[in-house]
Scaffold this motif. Structure first.
Motif, PDB file in Angstrom:
ATOM      1  N   UNK A  49       0.784  -1.272   0.083  1.00  0.00           N
ATOM      2  CA  UNK A  49       0.105  -0.012  -0.117  1.00  0.00           C
ATOM      3  C   UNK A  49       0.899   1.289   0.049  1.00  0.00           C
ATOM      4  N   UNK A  50       1.902   1.363   0.753  1.00  0.00           N
ATOM      5  CA  UNK A  50       2.625   2.369   1.025  1.00  0.00           C
ATOM      6  C   UNK A  50       3.878   2.648   0.072  1.00  0.00           C
ATOM      7  N   UNK A  51       4.519   1.416   0.093  1.00  0.00           N
ATOM      8  CA  UNK A  51       5.806   1.649  -0.695  1.00  0.00           C
ATOM      9  C   UNK A  51       5.748   1.176  -2.049  1.00  0.00           C
ATOM     10  N   UNK A  52       4.610   0.639  -2.424  1.00  0.00           N
ATOM     11  CA  UNK A  52       4.265  -0.006  -3.613  1.00  0.00           C
ATOM     12  C   UNK A  52       5.329  -1.127  -4.109  1.00  0.00           C
ATOM     13  N   UNK A  53       5.447  -1.868  -2.896  1.00  0.00           N
ATOM     14  CA  UNK A  53       6.464  -3.206  -3.165  1.00  0.00           C
ATOM     15  C   UNK A  53       5.694  -4.325  -3.671  1.00  0.00           C
ATOM     16  N   UNK A  54       5.812  -4.981  -4.649  1.00  0.00           N
ATOM     17  CA  UNK A  54       4.754  -5.995  -5.345  1.00  0.00           C
ATOM     18  C   UNK A  54       5.069  -7.186  -4.492  1.00  0.00           C
ATOM     19  N   UNK A  55       4.341  -7.662  -3.702  1.00  0.00           N
ATOM     20  CA  UNK A  55       4.557  -8.887  -3.134  1.00  0.00           C
ATOM     21  C   UNK A  55       3.578  -9.888  -3.749  1.00  0.00           C
ATOM     22  N   UNK A  56       4.272 -10.906  -4.373  1.00  0.00           N
ATOM     23  CA  UNK A  56       3.420 -11.870  -5.534  1.00  0.00           C
ATOM     24  C   UNK A  56       3.719 -13.139  -4.993  1.00  0.00           C
ATOM     25  N   UNK A  57       4.751 -13.617  -4.310  1.00  0.00           N
ATOM     26  CA  UNK A  57       4.872 -14.788  -3.864  1.00  0.00           C
ATOM     27  C   UNK A  57       6.218 -15.078  -3.153  1.00  0.00           C
ATOM     28  N   UNK A  58       6.623 -16.192  -2.997  1.00  0.00           N
ATOM     29  CA  UNK A  58       7.915 -16.546  -2.245  1.00  0.00           C
ATOM     30  C   UNK A  58       8.871 -16.063  -3.181  1.00  0.00           C
ATOM     31  N   UNK A  59       9.320 -14.901  -3.040  1.00  0.00           N
ATOM     32  CA  UNK A  59      10.548 -14.262  -3.524  1.00  0.00           C
ATOM     33  C   UNK A  59      11.411 -13.362  -2.415  1.00  0.00           C
ATOM     34  N   UNK A  60      12.400 -12.851  -2.888  1.00  0.00           N
ATOM     35  CA  UNK A  60      13.321 -12.168  -2.079  1.00  0.00           C
ATOM     36  C   UNK A  60      12.817 -10.796  -1.373  1.00  0.00           C
TER      37      UNK A  60
END
Length: 82
Positions: A49-60
């Motif tokens: 929401x805030x930082x726009x980091x795409x959290x799509x699955x098991x990644x670093x």
């Protein structure tokens, strides 16, 4: 990403947060793991929401967001519980 993934991330992130932020907890290791789960969920939500980091699955990047959230929640818990 599903809530089950964040719970798994939280289990791992809670243990890593305990290693990064060592010290005596008011609770036991189960409390630390639960805080890790909460931190991972909160970190994932804030990251998307805030930082726009795409959290799509098991990644670093998702894993780092989960660890960051767990460390923050563990620090807040320790301040409140003392």
């Amino acid at each position: 990403m599903g809530i089950l993934t964040w719970i798994i991330f939280g289990l791992i992130a809670g243990a890593i947060a305990k290693a990064i932020h060592p010290g005596a907890d008011p609770g036991d290791w189960i409390v630390t793991i639960l805080i890790g789960i909460i931190g991972a969920v909160v970190g994932g939500w804030l990251g998307s929401m805030i930082f726009g980091v795409d959290v799509t699955g098991f990644n670093i990047s998702s894993f780092l967001v989960a660890i960051g959230g767990a460390v923050i929640c563990l620090a807040i818990y320790r301040m409140v519980a003392k």
